[in-house]
Design a protein around this motif. Structure first.
Motif, short mmCIF file in Angstrom:
data_model
loop_
_atom_site.label_atom_id
_atom_site.label_comp_id
_atom_site.label_asym_id
_atom_site.label_seq_id
_atom_site.Cartn_x
_atom_site.Cartn_y
_atom_site.Cartn_z
N THR A 235 0.84 -1.20 0.00
CA THR A 235 0.00 0.00 0.00
C THR A 235 0.88 1.25 0.00
OG1 THR A 235 -0.26 -0.50 2.35
CG2 THR A 235 -2.18 -0.84 0.96
N GLY A 236 1.98 1.22 0.75
CA GLY A 236 2.89 2.38 0.78
C GLY A 236 3.43 2.69 -0.61
N PHE B 175 0.71 4.24 -2.76
CA PHE B 175 0.55 5.66 -2.40
C PHE B 175 1.70 6.49 -2.97
CE2 PHE B 175 -1.97 4.24 1.52
CZ PHE B 175 -3.18 4.63 0.99
N ARG B 176 2.94 6.01 -2.80
CA ARG B 176 4.08 6.81 -3.26
C ARG B 176 4.05 7.01 -4.78
NH1 ARG B 176 6.17 4.46 1.30
NH2 ARG B 176 6.68 2.50 0.31
N ILE C 95 0.37 10.98 4.92
CA ILE C 95 1.66 10.28 4.91
C ILE C 95 2.79 11.22 5.33
CG2 ILE C 95 3.35 9.15 3.39
CD1 ILE C 95 0.97 7.97 1.87
N LEU D 210 -1.87 7.52 9.47
CA LEU D 210 -2.49 6.54 8.56
C LEU D 210 -3.43 7.26 7.60
CD1 LEU D 210 -3.44 3.49 10.83
CD2 LEU D 210 -1.42 3.81 9.40
N VAL D 211 -3.47 6.78 6.38
CA VAL D 211 -4.41 7.30 5.39
C VAL D 211 -5.79 6.72 5.72
CG1 VAL D 211 -4.94 7.37 2.91
CG2 VAL D 211 -2.55 7.39 3.68
N THR E 148 -7.99 4.03 1.53
CA THR E 148 -7.10 2.86 1.49
C THR E 148 -7.84 1.56 1.12
OG1 THR E 148 -5.86 3.92 3.26
CG2 THR E 148 -5.37 1.61 2.84
N PHE F 162 -0.75 -3.70 4.62
CA PHE F 162 -2.20 -3.77 4.80
C PHE F 162 -2.55 -5.18 5.25
CE2 PHE F 162 -6.58 -4.48 3.70
CZ PHE F 162 -7.20 -3.27 3.95
N ARG G 88 -3.51 -2.60 8.59
CA ARG G 88 -2.74 -1.92 9.62
C ARG G 88 -3.56 -1.67 10.88
NH1 ARG G 88 1.42 0.33 6.13
NH2 ARG G 88 2.99 1.44 7.34
N ARG H 91 13.16 7.76 1.14
CA ARG H 91 11.75 8.12 1.24
C ARG H 91 11.59 9.39 2.06
NH1 ARG H 91 8.57 2.77 3.20
NH2 ARG H 91 7.51 4.39 4.37
P1 AMP Z 1 4.78 1.98 4.33
O1 AMP Z 1 5.52 2.07 3.04
O2 AMP Z 1 4.05 0.68 4.50
O3 AMP Z 1 5.63 2.33 5.51
O4 AMP Z 1 3.63 3.10 4.26
C1 AMP Z 1 3.95 4.49 4.15
C2 AMP Z 1 2.78 5.30 4.64
O5 AMP Z 1 1.62 5.06 3.83
C3 AMP Z 1 2.32 5.01 6.07
O6 AMP Z 1 3.08 5.70 7.04
C4 AMP Z 1 0.87 5.47 6.02
O7 AMP Z 1 0.79 6.87 6.09
C5 AMP Z 1 0.45 5.06 4.61
N1 AMP Z 1 -0.15 3.70 4.61
C6 AMP Z 1 0.39 2.57 4.07
N2 AMP Z 1 -0.43 1.51 4.25
C7 AMP Z 1 -1.52 1.98 4.91
C8 AMP Z 1 -2.70 1.38 5.42
N3 AMP Z 1 -2.92 0.05 5.29
N4 AMP Z 1 -3.60 2.18 6.05
C9 AMP Z 1 -3.39 3.49 6.18
N5 AMP Z 1 -2.29 4.13 5.77
C10 AMP Z 1 -1.34 3.39 5.13
#
Ligand code: AMP
Length: 220
Positions: free
Chosen positions: A31-32, A35-36, A53, A58-59, A64, A86, A88, A160
């Motif tokens: 999921t990250g 989003f990126r 983010i 959390l989104v 999400t 996911f 989370r 990042r």
């Molecule tokens: P990550 O790459 O998994 O560390 O995700 C980076 C950022 O994306 C997190 O710090 C959250 O802000 C957002 N994010 C990723 N996965 C989720 C999720 N399942 N629910 C909500 N926010 C998420």
């Protein structure tokens, strides 16, 4: 088979998920990373998600959950997927169960990666990622062969945005403790959880954990 990578930030979920994807053929859904990619392409979803983010929050689920459901409905996920990031929260886990049930599927295995907290912050600060193929490196533990360049695709590695600020990192870890760590108990009670320690202190890297997990999957 549907797998979930659980564990705090910086425990190596992405690295292990990448190895499992190569071995099993099931796609890694981070999921990250989704989003990126949306943030760098400045899509509507990316602009909204970045508000959260960038602050280490959390989104919201309204953004999400449908994003994950759409991804799981794609053809390459019909036999399995490796979810990285996911669910989370317990609410997301319940929503995931419902989406998989609609397809006659379930969560088969949850891998809880653990790393001592003092190692985690250093690991996150030293993390470098490939913006193109999403490979993850670490400046000290797992550097790229040519400094600053991805081994797989030759793209320049980046840090990042949310890994640059120690306060945002601490905020993300606090959210993990409060909202995500209850999932350990949640999945343990369902009998699908395995725990794998990854730590320099015991000289055990993500790739060592991956070998164990692959053997486990083969025996299932
Ligand atoms: P990550 O790459 O998994 O560390 O995700 C980076 C950022 O994306 C997190 O710090 C959250 O802000 C957002 N994010 C990723 N996965 C989720 C999720 N399942 N629910 C909500 N926010 C998420």
């Amino acid at each position: 088979m549907y797998l979930i990578m659980l564990g705090a930030q910086g425990t190596g979920k992405g690295t292990v998920a990448g190895i499992l994807q190569k071995e099993t053929g099931w796609p890694q859904i981070s999921t990250g990373d989704i989003f990126r990619s949306n943030i760098s392409e400045k899509t509507e979803l990316g602009i909204k998600a970045n508000e959260y983010i960038s602050k280490g929050q959390l989104v919201p689920d309204e953004i999400t959950v449908p994003m994950v459901e759409n991804r799981l409905n794609e053809e390459d996920c019909k036999d399995g997927a490796i979810l990285d990031g996911f669910p989370r929260t317990v609410e997301q886990a319940e929503k995931l169960e419902k989406m998989l049930a609609k397809k006659g599927k379930k969560v088969d295995l949850v891998i809880n990666l653990t790393t001592p907290r003092d190692e985690i912050i250093t690991r996150i600060l030293n993390r470098r990622v490939c913006p193109k193929c999403k490979a993850t490196y670490n400046l000290t533990m797992h550097p790229s062969k040519v400094p600053g360049v991805c081994d797989n695709c030759g793209t320049e590695l980046v840090q990042r945005e949310d890994d640059k600020d120690e306060n945002a990192i601490k905020q993300r870890l606090a959210i993990y403790d409060e909202k995500t760590s209850p999932l350990i108990d949640y999945y343990n009670k369902k009998g699908v959880l395995i725990t794998e320690e990854v730590s320099q202190k015991i000289n055990r890297l993500g790739k060592d954990a991956a070998v164990d997990i692959i053997n486990r999957i083969k025996g299932m």
